[in-house]
Write a protein that holds these residues in place. Structure first.
Motif, PDB file in Angstrom:
ATOM      1  N   LEU A 173     -18.789   0.166 -13.088  1.00 14.89           N
ATOM      2  CA  LEU A 173     -18.130  -0.610 -14.144  1.00 14.89           C
ATOM      3  C   LEU A 173     -17.612  -1.959 -13.652  1.00 14.89           C
ATOM      4  CD1 LEU A 173     -16.183   2.160 -16.065  1.00 14.89           C
ATOM      5  CD2 LEU A 173     -18.125   0.821 -16.889  1.00 14.89           C
ATOM      6  N   VAL A 174     -17.315  -2.054 -12.360  1.00 11.36           N
ATOM      7  CA  VAL A 174     -16.862  -3.333 -11.809  1.00 11.36           C
ATOM      8  C   VAL A 174     -17.981  -4.070 -11.076  1.00 11.36           C
ATOM      9  CG1 VAL A 174     -14.427  -2.709 -11.705  1.00 11.36           C
ATOM     10  CG2 VAL A 174     -15.901  -2.229  -9.749  1.00 11.36           C
ATOM     11  N   GLY A 175     -19.217  -3.584 -11.246  1.00 13.57           N
ATOM     12  CA  GLY A 175     -20.375  -4.320 -10.756  1.00 13.57           C
ATOM     13  C   GLY A 175     -20.955  -3.894  -9.426  1.00 13.57           C
ATOM     14  N   HIS A 176     -20.490  -2.795  -8.862  1.00  9.60           N
ATOM     15  CA  HIS A 176     -21.007  -2.330  -7.572  1.00  9.60           C
ATOM     16  C   HIS A 176     -22.087  -1.281  -7.801  1.00  9.60           C
ATOM     17  CE1 HIS A 176     -17.951  -4.277  -5.077  1.00  9.60           C
ATOM     18  NE2 HIS A 176     -17.138  -4.025  -6.088  1.00  9.60           N
ATOM     19  N   ALA A 177     -23.193  -1.422  -7.114  1.00 12.44           N
ATOM     20  CA  ALA A 177     -24.258  -0.414  -7.154  1.00 12.44           C
ATOM     21  C   ALA A 177     -24.019   0.555  -6.000  1.00 12.44           C
ATOM     22  CB  ALA A 177     -25.620  -1.063  -7.020  1.00 12.44           C
ATOM     23  N   VAL A 178     -23.905   1.837  -6.312  1.00 14.61           N
ATOM     24  CA  VAL A 178     -23.672   2.851  -5.290  1.00 14.61           C
ATOM     25  C   VAL A 178     -24.941   3.688  -5.159  1.00 14.61           C
ATOM     26  CG1 VAL A 178     -22.261   4.805  -4.570  1.00 14.61           C
ATOM     27  CG2 VAL A 178     -21.227   2.920  -5.853  1.00 14.61           C
ATOM     28  N   HIS A 179     -25.456   3.756  -3.952  1.00 17.27           N
ATOM     29  CA  HIS A 179     -26.671   4.515  -3.681  1.00 17.27           C
ATOM     30  C   HIS A 179     -26.315   5.720  -2.821  1.00 17.27           C
ATOM     31  CE1 HIS A 179     -28.990   1.125  -5.194  1.00 17.27           C
ATOM     32  NE2 HIS A 179     -28.212   0.352  -4.458  1.00 17.27           N
ATOM     33  N   PRO A 180     -26.368   6.937  -3.383  1.00 16.81           N
ATOM     34  CA  PRO A 180     -26.147   8.129  -2.559  1.00 16.81           C
ATOM     35  C   PRO A 180     -27.320   8.288  -1.591  1.00 16.81           C
ATOM     36  CG  PRO A 180     -26.000   8.643  -4.900  1.00 16.81           C
ATOM     37  CD  PRO A 180     -26.538   7.269  -4.789  1.00 16.81           C
ATOM     38  N   LEU A 181     -27.013   8.571  -0.345  1.00 21.08           N
ATOM     39  CA  LEU A 181     -28.044   8.750   0.668  1.00 21.08           C
ATOM     40  C   LEU A 181     -28.226  10.235   0.969  1.00 21.08           C
ATOM     41  CD1 LEU A 181     -26.952   5.764   2.933  1.00 21.08           C
ATOM     42  CD2 LEU A 181     -28.693   5.780   1.142  1.00 21.08           C
ATOM     43  N   ARG A 182     -29.120  10.561   1.863  1.00 23.38           N
ATOM     44  CA  ARG A 182     -29.525  11.947   2.098  1.00 23.38           C
ATOM     45  C   ARG A 182     -28.449  12.841   2.702  1.00 23.38           C
ATOM     46  NH1 ARG A 182     -35.628  11.830   4.471  1.00 23.38           N
ATOM     47  NH2 ARG A 182     -36.585  10.928   2.622  1.00 23.38           N
ATOM     48  N   CYS A 183     -27.614  12.315   3.536  1.00 17.05           N
ATOM     49  CA  CYS A 183     -26.679  13.156   4.298  1.00 17.05           C
ATOM     50  C   CYS A 183     -25.274  13.165   3.711  1.00 17.05           C
ATOM     51  CB  CYS A 183     -26.636  12.697   5.741  1.00 17.05           C
ATOM     52  SG  CYS A 183     -28.230  12.840   6.567  1.00 17.05           S
ATOM     53  N   GLY A 184     -25.139  12.887   2.426  1.00 15.39           N
ATOM     54  CA  GLY A 184     -23.826  12.870   1.814  1.00 15.39           C
ATOM     55  C   GLY A 184     -23.097  11.558   2.019  1.00 15.39           C
ATOM     56  N   ASP A 185     -23.799  10.544   2.499  1.00 18.01           N
ATOM     57  CA  ASP A 185     -23.201   9.234   2.687  1.00 18.01           C
ATOM     58  C   ASP A 185     -23.626   8.311   1.550  1.00 18.01           C
ATOM     59  OD1 ASP A 185     -25.738   9.549   3.709  1.00 18.01           O
ATOM     60  OD2 ASP A 185     -25.454   8.248   5.415  1.00 18.01           O
ATOM     61  N   PHE A 186     -23.023   7.126   1.494  1.00 15.94           N
ATOM     62  CA  PHE A 186     -23.247   6.229   0.368  1.00 15.94           C
ATOM     63  C   PHE A 186     -23.412   4.795   0.862  1.00 15.94           C
ATOM     64  CE2 PHE A 186     -20.625   9.746  -0.958  1.00 15.94           C
ATOM     65  CZ  PHE A 186     -21.235  10.173  -2.116  1.00 15.94           C
ATOM     66  N   LEU A 187     -24.178   4.021   0.116  1.00 16.83           N
ATOM     67  CA  LEU A 187     -24.325   2.594   0.361  1.00 16.83           C
ATOM     68  C   LEU A 187     -23.887   1.879  -0.908  1.00 16.83           C
ATOM     69  CD1 LEU A 187     -25.295   0.541   2.464  1.00 16.83           C
ATOM     70  CD2 LEU A 187     -27.513   0.585   1.341  1.00 16.83           C
ATOM     71  N   VAL A 188     -22.870   1.021  -0.775  1.00 15.61           N
ATOM     72  CA  VAL A 188     -22.319   0.290  -1.915  1.00 15.61           C
ATOM     73  C   VAL A 188     -22.763  -1.158  -1.786  1.00 15.61           C
ATOM     74  CG1 VAL A 188     -20.219  -0.301  -3.160  1.00 15.61           C
ATOM     75  CG2 VAL A 188     -20.310   1.806  -1.837  1.00 15.61           C
ATOM     76  N   CYS A 189     -23.340  -1.722  -2.852  1.00 18.65           N
ATOM     77  CA  CYS A 189     -23.884  -3.075  -2.804  1.00 18.65           C
ATOM     78  C   CYS A 189     -23.373  -3.916  -3.970  1.00 18.65           C
ATOM     79  CB  CYS A 189     -25.410  -3.046  -2.875  1.00 18.65           C
ATOM     80  SG  CYS A 189     -26.182  -2.047  -1.605  1.00 18.65           S
ATOM     81  N   LYS A 190     -23.132  -5.199  -3.675  1.00 18.91           N
ATOM     82  CA  LYS A 190     -22.786  -6.170  -4.714  1.00 18.91           C
ATOM     83  C   LYS A 190     -22.949  -7.562  -4.115  1.00 18.91           C
ATOM     84  CE  LYS A 190     -19.260  -7.481  -8.048  1.00 18.91           C
ATOM     85  NZ  LYS A 190     -17.932  -7.178  -8.599  1.00 18.91           N
ATOM     86  N   TYR A 191     -23.536  -8.472  -4.883  1.00 20.83           N
ATOM     87  CA  TYR A 191     -23.733  -9.868  -4.479  1.00 20.83           C
ATOM     88  C   TYR A 191     -24.455 -10.015  -3.143  1.00 20.83           C
ATOM     89  CZ  TYR A 191     -20.193 -10.787  -8.045  1.00 20.83           C
ATOM     90  OH  TYR A 191     -19.480 -10.825  -9.214  1.00 20.83           O
ATOM     91  N   GLY A 192     -25.356  -9.123  -2.842  1.00 20.54           N
ATOM     92  CA  GLY A 192     -26.111  -9.211  -1.591  1.00 20.54           C
ATOM     93  C   GLY A 192     -25.371  -8.660  -0.386  1.00 20.54           C
ATOM     94  N   TYR A 193     -24.149  -8.177  -0.575  1.00 14.24           N
ATOM     95  CA  TYR A 193     -23.384  -7.565   0.507  1.00 14.24           C
ATOM     96  C   TYR A 193     -23.440  -6.060   0.348  1.00 14.24           C
ATOM     97  CZ  TYR A 193     -21.468 -12.187   1.303  1.00 14.24           C
ATOM     98  OH  TYR A 193     -21.331 -13.515   1.563  1.00 14.24           O
ATOM     99  N   SER A 194     -23.319  -5.357   1.443  1.00 13.78           N
ATOM    100  CA  SER A 194     -23.336  -3.908   1.367  1.00 13.78           C
ATOM    101  C   SER A 194     -22.252  -3.320   2.249  1.00 13.78           C
ATOM    102  CB  SER A 194     -24.707  -3.354   1.774  1.00 13.78           C
ATOM    103  OG  SER A 194     -24.983  -3.688   3.114  1.00 13.78           O
ATOM    104  N   HIS A 195     -21.819  -2.142   1.871  1.00 12.92           N
ATOM    105  CA  HIS A 195     -20.816  -1.396   2.628  1.00 12.92           C
ATOM    106  C   HIS A 195     -21.320   0.033   2.768  1.00 12.92           C
ATOM    107  CE1 HIS A 195     -16.938   0.020   4.057  1.00 12.92           C
ATOM    108  NE2 HIS A 195     -17.065   1.032   3.212  1.00 12.92           N
ATOM    109  N   TYR A 196     -21.260   0.551   3.989  1.00 20.16           N
ATOM    110  CA  TYR A 196     -21.683   1.923   4.261  1.00 20.16           C
ATOM    111  C   TYR A 196     -20.460   2.827   4.257  1.00 20.16           C
ATOM    112  CZ  TYR A 196     -23.316   6.015   6.788  1.00 20.16           C
ATOM    113  OH  TYR A 196     -23.610   7.298   7.148  1.00 20.16           O
ATOM    114  N   ALA A 197     -20.501   3.878   3.464  1.00 21.54           N
ATOM    115  CA  ALA A 197     -19.443   4.886   3.442  1.00 21.54           C
ATOM    116  C   ALA A 197     -20.024   6.189   3.977  1.00 21.54           C
ATOM    117  CB  ALA A 197     -18.915   5.081   2.025  1.00 21.54           C
ATOM    118  N   GLN A 198     -19.414   6.703   5.026  1.00 29.18           N
ATOM    119  CA  GLN A 198     -19.954   7.873   5.715  1.00 29.18           C
ATOM    120  C   GLN A 198     -19.874   9.142   4.877  1.00 29.18           C
ATOM    121  OE1 GLN A 198     -18.248   8.446   9.548  1.00 29.18           O
ATOM    122  NE2 GLN A 198     -19.647  10.079  10.097  1.00 29.18           N
TER     123      GLN A 198
END
Length: 87
Positions: free
Chosen positions: A46-71
């Motif tokens: 809702l605030v514009g971040h794309a969250v991609h769930p990954l295989r091992c229960g981790d996540f990749l959050v992306c917005k404006y070409g930047y990304s953040h890895y959440a374990q």
């Protein structure tokens, strides 16, 4: 001349325990966790971040070409609090 083709099969590196569930998840707890994850992903969307769930229960959050890895989910919630999305 005979034309021979060698085909190689894809093999997983670690298949130990693959396909067997030794630990049965509590369906109520599992459903609550799934709902919490889906809600957090929706709130970030809702605030514009794309969250991609990954295989091992981790996540990749992306917005404006930047990304953040959440374990894990806790790290995802922590990142959302830093963004001011969660209270």
């Amino acid at each position: 001349m005979t034309d021979t083709t060698i085909e190689k099969a894809l093999v997983a590196c670690n298949t130990e325990g693959f396909g067997t569930d030794t630990i049965k998840a509590d369906s109520a707890t599992d459903a609550q966790y799934s709902k919490a994850v889906a809600t957090q992903i929706a709130v970030l969307a809702l605030v514009g971040h794309a969250v991609h769930p990954l295989r091992c229960g981790d996540f990749l959050v992306c917005k404006y070409g930047y990304s953040h890895y959440a374990q894990d989910f806790d790290a995802l919630q922590s990142f959302a609090r830093k963004l001011g999305v969660n209270e």
